[in-house]
Design a protein around this motif. Sequence first.
Motif, PDB file in Angstrom:
ATOM      1  N   CYS A  55      56.925  65.712  53.273  1.00  0.00           N
ATOM      2  CA  CYS A  55      58.028  65.612  54.232  1.00  0.00           C
ATOM      3  C   CYS A  55      59.369  65.600  53.514  1.00  0.00           C
ATOM      4  N   TRP A  56      60.384  66.140  54.181  1.00  0.00           N
ATOM      5  CA  TRP A  56      61.739  66.041  53.670  1.00  0.00           C
ATOM      6  C   TRP A  56      62.613  65.383  54.720  1.00  0.00           C
ATOM      7  N   THR A  57      63.716  64.832  54.271  1.00  0.00           N
ATOM      8  CA  THR A  57      64.541  63.979  55.114  1.00  0.00           C
ATOM      9  C   THR A  57      65.832  64.675  55.534  1.00  0.00           C
ATOM     10  N   SER A  58      66.546  64.025  56.467  1.00  0.00           N
ATOM     11  CA  SER A  58      67.847  64.541  56.894  1.00  0.00           C
ATOM     12  C   SER A  58      68.830  64.529  55.732  1.00  0.00           C
ATOM     13  N   ASN A  59      68.632  63.619  54.799  1.00  0.00           N
ATOM     14  CA  ASN A  59      69.499  63.564  53.623  1.00  0.00           C
ATOM     15  C   ASN A  59      69.368  64.840  52.798  1.00  0.00           C
ATOM     16  N   GLN A  60      68.170  65.384  52.742  1.00  0.00           N
ATOM     17  CA  GLN A  60      67.990  66.616  51.978  1.00  0.00           C
ATOM     18  C   GLN A  60      68.657  67.806  52.668  1.00  0.00           C
ATOM     19  N   ARG A  61      68.699  67.786  53.985  1.00  0.00           N
ATOM     20  CA  ARG A  61      69.436  68.842  54.687  1.00  0.00           C
ATOM     21  C   ARG A  61      70.930  68.711  54.405  1.00  0.00           C
ATOM     22  N   TYR A  62      71.418  67.487  54.383  1.00  0.00           N
ATOM     23  CA  TYR A  62      72.828  67.248  54.072  1.00  0.00           C
ATOM     24  C   TYR A  62      73.151  67.748  52.664  1.00  0.00           C
ATOM     25  N   ILE A  63      72.276  67.438  51.724  1.00  0.00           N
ATOM     26  CA  ILE A  63      72.471  67.904  50.344  1.00  0.00           C
ATOM     27  C   ILE A  63      72.445  69.432  50.289  1.00  0.00           C
ATOM     28  N   ALA A  64      71.500  70.048  51.021  1.00  0.00           N
ATOM     29  CA  ALA A  64      71.410  71.505  51.040  1.00  0.00           C
ATOM     30  C   ALA A  64      72.696  72.132  51.573  1.00  0.00           C
ATOM     31  N   LEU A  65      73.268  71.537  52.622  1.00  0.00           N
ATOM     32  CA  LEU A  65      74.512  72.052  53.187  1.00  0.00           C
ATOM     33  C   LEU A  65      75.653  72.001  52.182  1.00  0.00           C
TER      34      LEU A  65
ATOM     35  N   LEU B 225      75.251  71.861  48.747  1.00  0.00           N
ATOM     36  CA  LEU B 225      74.965  72.682  47.579  1.00  0.00           C
ATOM     37  C   LEU B 225      75.156  74.175  47.842  1.00  0.00           C
ATOM     38  N   GLU B 226      74.875  74.608  49.063  1.00  0.00           N
ATOM     39  CA  GLU B 226      74.994  76.044  49.341  1.00  0.00           C
ATOM     40  C   GLU B 226      76.443  76.521  49.273  1.00  0.00           C
ATOM     41  N   GLN B 227      77.392  75.592  49.278  1.00  0.00           N
ATOM     42  CA  GLN B 227      78.801  75.962  49.171  1.00  0.00           C
ATOM     43  C   GLN B 227      79.251  76.153  47.729  1.00  0.00           C
ATOM     44  N   LEU B 228      78.419  75.759  46.773  1.00  0.00           N
ATOM     45  CA  LEU B 228      78.796  75.824  45.368  1.00  0.00           C
ATOM     46  C   LEU B 228      78.736  77.256  44.833  1.00  0.00           C
TER      47      LEU B 228
ATOM     48  N   ASP C  69      77.716  80.038  41.875  1.00  0.00           N
ATOM     49  CA  ASP C  69      76.487  80.194  41.097  1.00  0.00           C
ATOM     50  C   ASP C  69      76.517  79.331  39.839  1.00  0.00           C
ATOM     51  N   ALA C  70      77.662  79.303  39.163  1.00  0.00           N
ATOM     52  CA  ALA C  70      77.782  78.516  37.930  1.00  0.00           C
ATOM     53  C   ALA C  70      77.599  77.032  38.202  1.00  0.00           C
ATOM     54  N   ASP C  71      78.172  76.541  39.302  1.00  0.00           N
ATOM     55  CA  ASP C  71      78.037  75.124  39.636  1.00  0.00           C
ATOM     56  C   ASP C  71      76.617  74.777  40.069  1.00  0.00           C
ATOM     57  N   ILE C  72      75.937  75.720  40.706  1.00  0.00           N
ATOM     58  CA  ILE C  72      74.533  75.491  41.076  1.00  0.00           C
ATOM     59  C   ILE C  72      73.685  75.291  39.823  1.00  0.00           C
ATOM     60  N   LEU C  73      73.912  76.112  38.825  1.00  0.00           N
ATOM     61  CA  LEU C  73      73.184  75.958  37.570  1.00  0.00           C
ATOM     62  C   LEU C  73      73.460  74.595  36.951  1.00  0.00           C
ATOM     63  N   LEU C  74      74.710  74.186  36.928  1.00  0.00           N
ATOM     64  CA  LEU C  74      75.084  72.919  36.307  1.00  0.00           C
ATOM     65  C   LEU C  74      74.535  71.719  37.071  1.00  0.00           C
ATOM     66  N   ASN C  75      74.457  71.832  38.394  1.00  0.00           N
ATOM     67  CA  ASN C  75      74.041  70.701  39.212  1.00  0.00           C
ATOM     68  C   ASN C  75      72.550  70.637  39.484  1.00  0.00           C
ATOM     69  N   CYS C  76      71.857  71.762  39.373  1.00  0.00           N
ATOM     70  CA  CYS C  76      70.465  71.818  39.834  1.00  0.00           C
ATOM     71  C   CYS C  76      69.449  72.108  38.742  1.00  0.00           C
ATOM     72  N   SER C  77      69.905  72.346  37.537  1.00  0.00           N
ATOM     73  CA  SER C  77      68.977  72.686  36.459  1.00  0.00           C
ATOM     74  C   SER C  77      69.048  71.671  35.329  1.00  0.00           C
TER      75      SER C  77
ATOM     76  N   ARG D 227      67.595  80.170  48.651  1.00  0.00           N
ATOM     77  CA  ARG D 227      66.592  80.459  49.684  1.00  0.00           C
ATOM     78  C   ARG D 227      65.901  79.189  50.169  1.00  0.00           C
ATOM     79  N   GLN D 228      65.729  78.228  49.284  1.00  0.00           N
ATOM     80  CA  GLN D 228      65.155  76.947  49.709  1.00  0.00           C
ATOM     81  C   GLN D 228      66.106  76.195  50.631  1.00  0.00           C
ATOM     82  N   TRP D 229      67.379  76.170  50.283  1.00  0.00           N
ATOM     83  CA  TRP D 229      68.346  75.463  51.124  1.00  0.00           C
ATOM     84  C   TRP D 229      68.459  76.105  52.503  1.00  0.00           C
ATOM     85  N   GLU D 230      68.411  77.427  52.540  1.00  0.00           N
ATOM     86  CA  GLU D 230      68.469  78.124  53.829  1.00  0.00           C
ATOM     87  C   GLU D 230      67.300  77.708  54.723  1.00  0.00           C
TER      88      GLU D 230
END
Length: 363
Positions: free
Chosen positions: A268-278, A280-283, A285-293, A309-312
């Motif tokens: 299961c995933w939570t509403s918090n993860q949807r908030y995080i996805a919203l 992160l999708e604004q970042l 590409d460079a910031d996604i690498l820095l924040n998610c890897s 694609r996961q966030w979508e």
Amino acid sequence: MIFVDGVPFSTISSQESDTLAALMEHPVLVSASHALKAKQERKFSVSEESGSQRSTQSRYVYIFQREYATVDPALVDFVGTDEATTCVGLVIRNQKNGMVSVAHMDSPKIVDMGFDQMLSLLVDQNVDIDLDVHMIGGFEDVTLKHANGTTWSESHAKSDGYSFPLCKKMIETMEKRREKFHIQTLFVLGHNTKRDSQGNAYPIFNGFLVETSTGSLTPASFERATRCPDEIVRRIRVSAAYEDPTWNGKLLETYDTLADRFVIASCCWTSNQRYIALRLEQLSDADILLNCSTSPSAEGPDFVDNERRQWEYIIKHPDWQYTFPLRQPRIFKRTADGGWKSCLPTSEDSSQEPQAETSLQMT
């Protein structure tokens, strides 16, 4: 208990035992690393075949990060994984019956229970069995300053990073267990590290393939369509599992050994993860690498797209019960040509894996 070249392995120093350091320098394992490094990487791709006649394809099982699968060589020809940077792939093979278990370890916290899960179908608790072990992955993901006279273990003693603590925990776990682990390959850390002209470190290999009939290993990479079935949902489970207490300390269950089918247990995933996805999708590409890897400079070219694609999916389907109604698993059976077909209705959004109309090729 650890064995190398058929001999029980132990190291004793005046201060502290450092088994990982000693194993990294063992001539038999150093030679095995050189041999693996010399192998050409095999690439998996999906090809469309014209006409109604299709050849029978190899039966394989693909493992994502934090997943494991135990396979029977009578039912599965190959099992593999890739996309590992600071993660470590672990292969354990029963020398007697050829059963193989493969895991994609991503944290020291899942190692102890992960070994229990992997060994549950590999060994009979009342029978003394020899197990072949291969560790592939992880690299020197921290900058190490080697002073004159500094040994390998001393240079790592104060390092942080992700790869070293994971490798050390895996070796310590094998060392303390009663099973006989014969380490055949230890292609991790320095052995799996290359550097560019600026001194930046990268893993030499990010994945591998095990031929179940022989237990032999080959470096490998997989095209997106071959990372199946249920690619997006399985990717989401990796991050969602950290907030789902059901999976505390465990590897994710994916594959039914006896039936040769995927049974992807719910998460299961939570509403918090949807908030995080919203957010992160604004970042960029460079910031996604820095924040998610854990290793931004070492990720593959499709890392950012895979994250987006996961966030979508989470944004579109914030309720995990849409994906796992009543916490029931998602089940996929093997088709005649080696692909996978859903046994139960699944969302069209998550059914991106190749079905019976695709076939696998290796180059």
